[in-house]
Enzyme design. Sequence first.
Site, PDB file in Angstrom:
ATOM      1  N   HIS A   1      -1.134  10.976  -2.606  1.00  0.00           N
ATOM      2  CA  HIS A   1      -2.393  10.506  -2.023  1.00  0.00           C
ATOM      3  C   HIS A   1      -3.363  11.631  -1.672  1.00  0.00           C
ATOM      4  CE1 HIS A   1      -5.119   9.255   1.260  1.00  0.00           C
ATOM      5  NE2 HIS A   1      -5.171   8.126   0.575  1.00  0.00           N
TER       6      HIS A   1
ATOM      7  N   GLU B   1       0.918  -0.238  -4.780  1.00  0.00           N
ATOM      8  CA  GLU B   1      -0.285   0.595  -4.967  1.00  0.00           C
ATOM      9  C   GLU B   1       0.138   2.052  -5.006  1.00  0.00           C
ATOM     10  OE1 GLU B   1      -3.625   3.186  -3.447  1.00  0.00           O
ATOM     11  OE2 GLU B   1      -1.730   2.728  -2.443  1.00  0.00           O
TER      12      GLU B   1
ATOM     13  N   ASP C   1      -1.338   6.203  -5.789  1.00  0.00           N
ATOM     14  CA  ASP C   1      -2.464   7.119  -5.945  1.00  0.00           C
ATOM     15  C   ASP C   1      -2.074   8.185  -6.956  1.00  0.00           C
ATOM     16  OD1 ASP C   1      -4.111   6.154  -3.512  1.00  0.00           O
ATOM     17  OD2 ASP C   1      -2.157   6.602  -2.642  1.00  0.00           O
TER      18      ASP C   1
ATOM     19  N   GLU D   1      -4.710   3.603  -8.125  1.00  0.00           N
ATOM     20  CA  GLU D   1      -5.946   4.207  -7.615  1.00  0.00           C
ATOM     21  C   GLU D   1      -6.051   5.625  -8.166  1.00  0.00           C
ATOM     22  OE1 GLU D   1      -8.179   5.699  -3.553  1.00  0.00           O
ATOM     23  OE2 GLU D   1      -6.712   4.060  -3.396  1.00  0.00           O
TER      24      GLU D   1
ATOM     25  N   HIS E   1       0.826  -1.202   0.000  1.00  0.00           N
ATOM     26  CA  HIS E   1       0.000   0.000   0.000  1.00  0.00           C
ATOM     27  C   HIS E   1       0.865   1.257   0.000  1.00  0.00           C
ATOM     28  CE1 HIS E   1      -2.866   2.836   2.210  1.00  0.00           C
ATOM     29  NE2 HIS E   1      -3.475   2.557   1.076  1.00  0.00           N
TER      30      HIS E   1
END
Length: 499
Positions: free
Chosen positions: A302, A287, A289, A362, A260
């Site tokens: 993020h 992951e 963002d 994401e 993450h």
Amino acid sequence: MTSFQPDRTWFKAHSGPPLSIAHRGASAYAYDNTLEAFERAHELGADMWEVDVRLTADGIPVAFHDADLKKTCGVDLALSEVTAARLIELTDAVGRPAPLFSEIAALASNLGAGIYLDAKESEAASLAIAELIANRIERVIVGANTPAYCAELLEKGCPYPVSILVGLGLDPFPIADQCGAEIVHPCWERAGDRPDRLLDDTFFGNAERRGLPVVIWHEERKDVVDALMKMPVLGICSDQPEMIARYKFAGLKRPEIVCHRGACKVAPENTSAAAQAAWGGGFDYVEIDVRETADGQVVVHHDVTLDRTTTGEGPLADQTSREIAKLDAGSWFSSFFQDEKVPELAEALDQARSWQGKLYVEIKQADPVDVAQAVFHKLSPEDVFFWSFNQKSLLEIRENFPDARLMARPEDYENLEDCLNAFGADIIEFNVRNANAADLEAVRKAGRKTMVAYMGSDPEVFDRLFQLQPDVLNVNEPFLVQRLLSQKENCGTNNAWFV
């Protein structure tokens, strides 16, 4: 009570993958030869820590590489001219505290780590070895930089095996024959882009005939490490010990891991350093963002605002990519990472490709079609999947890129069936509150992958998740997952993952 007598032959019984030897600790993620670097090395799975040892003016062994303080502290003093107390004062002032060797030995004993001792002076070696004996540390190698020093260590009855470090251009075997070294350690990292090619059949034939195990120079290049991992070597030194102590080895069946925001407990989130630690450790996905800047560039970040993780202020969308490129995205985490930047999406994609790693993208605030198009320009559809809080973004990706892999969460729908049918998601992500065996089995029967997200660090929670056997785990603590799974494997559990 009898005194501790280490087994000098421990290394001869080693089998399996090469030992991971953290070069001055995990020095890719913390200042070298500091307690933080050694603690980080343990977290990253290192078997041993390479420690440089010198003596202060008052005869105290400390972990320090250079003979002087110029590079570390900016003062023109030899280490031998300052007391241990003064050294601690000077290094503390620049945020790079130099530990006493006694502190390192105690830490290694507590964590079960081995020590590869690079003692720069004979007296320093004697005092350091006494500390290792006092802390009852079994797995130790003492490195010698010259044949004379190697012979001296052996003549004085060194209680641990002695290796000879050999520089580029020298044949290590006549040198080992001369001084009696028990391990050879070629320091050939500067021999071009592929120094591993110097370790040919002739080299290993010479080593085998003499019964000499081989320890390798510190190495961080992926292609070189990949080649070295396949060779019959005892250990590999690295600033990135996770590259040697990888998550997946042949014969082990383990869940895929999503890191993450990268390995965000090792390096600042959503940076290239965090991604490097994740893929270097052999984990599957990073992951990231993504958001769009004021001038239409996509970057990895993020929060809506820049304040928490950068030196910038205010909404990211109000800043241009050029303005964001000037920001420091690492100092909030540690001064060691003060040069980390907010990566552009293109940079993250290049890094994924160079590591042969996968991405979970994401989409926070960016055009989904543009993002997907940029991703597929550099990565194959099977190496990435997408998610967004905005379901419209996912539908647009599905419409424009039928082969794209998408994720959905049951918590966002009335029921699991609606989740499966919304846009044909390929991966269904549960969390620790809603994950249950029946729903995970239903997802599998529907031909989709199961994923469970847990950003905590409670071993009991992980144990419950392991019993569910999801295909993928999405975590903040990938190296903790690795340690917990290793413990289960070593205990001979019947879990199907470990068959």
